[in-house]
Design a protein around this motif. Structure first.
Motif, PDB file in Angstrom:
ATOM      1  N   VAL A 124       0.837  -1.204   0.000  1.00 16.80           N
ATOM      2  CA  VAL A 124       0.000   0.000   0.000  1.00 16.80           C
ATOM      3  C   VAL A 124       0.870   1.253   0.000  1.00 16.80           C
ATOM      4  O   VAL A 124       0.656   2.196  -0.782  1.00 16.80           O
ATOM      5  CB  VAL A 124      -0.957  -0.007   1.204  1.00 16.80           C
ATOM      6  CG1 VAL A 124      -1.718   1.318   1.295  1.00 16.80           C
ATOM      7  CG2 VAL A 124      -1.940  -1.166   1.113  1.00 16.80           C
TER       8      VAL A 124
ATOM      9  N   GLU B  27       2.538   1.888  -3.360  1.00 16.84           N
ATOM     10  CA  GLU B  27       1.649   2.493  -4.349  1.00 16.84           C
ATOM     11  C   GLU B  27       1.418   3.972  -4.044  1.00 16.84           C
ATOM     12  O   GLU B  27       1.325   4.796  -4.970  1.00 16.84           O
ATOM     13  CB  GLU B  27       0.317   1.742  -4.388  1.00 16.84           C
ATOM     14  CG  GLU B  27      -0.616   2.180  -5.489  1.00 16.84           C
ATOM     15  CD  GLU B  27      -0.076   1.931  -6.880  1.00 16.84           C
ATOM     16  OE1 GLU B  27      -0.583   2.561  -7.835  1.00 16.84           O
ATOM     17  OE2 GLU B  27       0.869   1.126  -7.033  1.00 16.84           O
TER      18      GLU B  27
ATOM     19  N   HIS C 140       5.303  -5.046  -5.704  1.00 15.74           N
ATOM     20  CA  HIS C 140       3.947  -5.595  -5.708  1.00 15.74           C
ATOM     21  C   HIS C 140       3.961  -7.080  -6.100  1.00 15.74           C
ATOM     22  O   HIS C 140       3.212  -7.889  -5.532  1.00 15.74           O
ATOM     23  CB  HIS C 140       3.065  -4.822  -6.686  1.00 15.74           C
ATOM     24  CG  HIS C 140       2.772  -3.412  -6.262  1.00 15.74           C
ATOM     25  ND1 HIS C 140       2.633  -3.050  -4.933  1.00 15.74           N
ATOM     26  CD2 HIS C 140       2.572  -2.276  -6.992  1.00 15.74           C
ATOM     27  CE1 HIS C 140       2.370  -1.752  -4.861  1.00 15.74           C
ATOM     28  NE2 HIS C 140       2.333  -1.269  -6.094  1.00 15.74           N
TER      29      HIS C 140
END
Length: 256
Positions: free
Chosen positions: A122, A125, A239
């Motif tokens: 998270v 990003e 990711h």
């Protein structure tokens, strides 16, 4: 009385206005740069064979994709070996088929590691998106500082810390298993546990090194496009490591 031009005179006037000397060839029209701000970076005026920032970013993304595809195949081979070894065994002295696979208890700290890795995805990003925010990029192009870098930096540091927490947690999990007499060679299940977590941990260490390089790049690299590529490629790799871990952790927890 208005002047009347004959066809020959009209053709001659057109050639003179276009810069034609009468040799039968017309020179190409000089296309003025549009939208380049005078810096010559427009599409019409690019040197032959050059690439724009978006094309360069796509090329780097494709490189990351193919590298991760190779990693995916590698992990797939390990998973196949996991299931084959789980159902294999040997014939004992009584001519009975014995399966020597003994499931091990997964250390609880791995659940916390998984949460830390999800949170790191998270924050990664949140670090990537400001690098491509149009208003921030425009401010930097106008010489108003590095707003995108300032917004991305804290989230990138948070991702790095979460990644280090994950790696330390993996080492703690190994220590806990060792204390319960589950070494690498004690059982096939423990051997695969160390193998899977160790290989993924090594990949994550590479990701941590990439995060460190991205942080250094945000300070050292002056060109915005280069910083965008560094952060973007690091985010894609990170990711992917999170997705791989979710699958591998589910394998260790539910498939033993």
């Amino acid at each position: 009385m208005p002047a009347i031009l004959t066809p020959n005179e009209t053709e001659r006037k057109r050639r003179l206005d276009d810069g034609d000397s009468g040799s039968g060839r017309r020179p190409p029209v000089d296309r003025k740069p549009t939208g380049g701000g005078g810096d010559g970076d427009n599409w019409d005026n690019r040197p032959a064979g050059s690439r724009g920032p978006r094309e360069v970013l796509t090329r780097f993304r494709m490189g990351i994709f193919f590298a991760l595809a190779g990693d995916l195949m590698f992990f797939a081979v390990i998973v196949c070996a996991f299931f084959v070894r789980q159902t294999s065994g040997h014939i004992d002295a009584h001519n009975d088929y014995v399966v020597d696979w003994v499931p091990i208890a997964i250390p609880r700290i791995l659940w916390y590691n998984t949460i830390a890795l999800l949170l790191s995805s998270v924050t990664m990003e949140l670090a990537r998106r400001p690098m491509f925010r149009e208003i921030d990029a425009m401010e930097e192009w106008l010489g108003l500082g590095k707003p995108s870098t300032k917004r991305a930096m804290p989230w990138l540091v948070a991702t790095l810390l979460f990644g280090m927490v994950f790696v330390v947690g993996q080492l703690v999990a190994w220590q806990q298993l060792s204390q319960t007499h589950h070494s690498f060679n004690s059982n096939p299940s423990s051997k695969f546990f160390y193998l899977i977590t160790g290989i993924h941990g090594a990949h994550l260490v590479v990701g941590i090194a990439a995060l460190g390089a991205a942080l250094a790049g945000l300070y050292a690299v002056r060109k915005l496009e280069t910083r965008q590529i560094i952060v973007d490629c690091t985010a894609w790799y990170w990711h992917s490591m999170g997705v791989f871990w979710i699958f591998l952790f589910g394998l260790l927890v539910f498939a033993q």
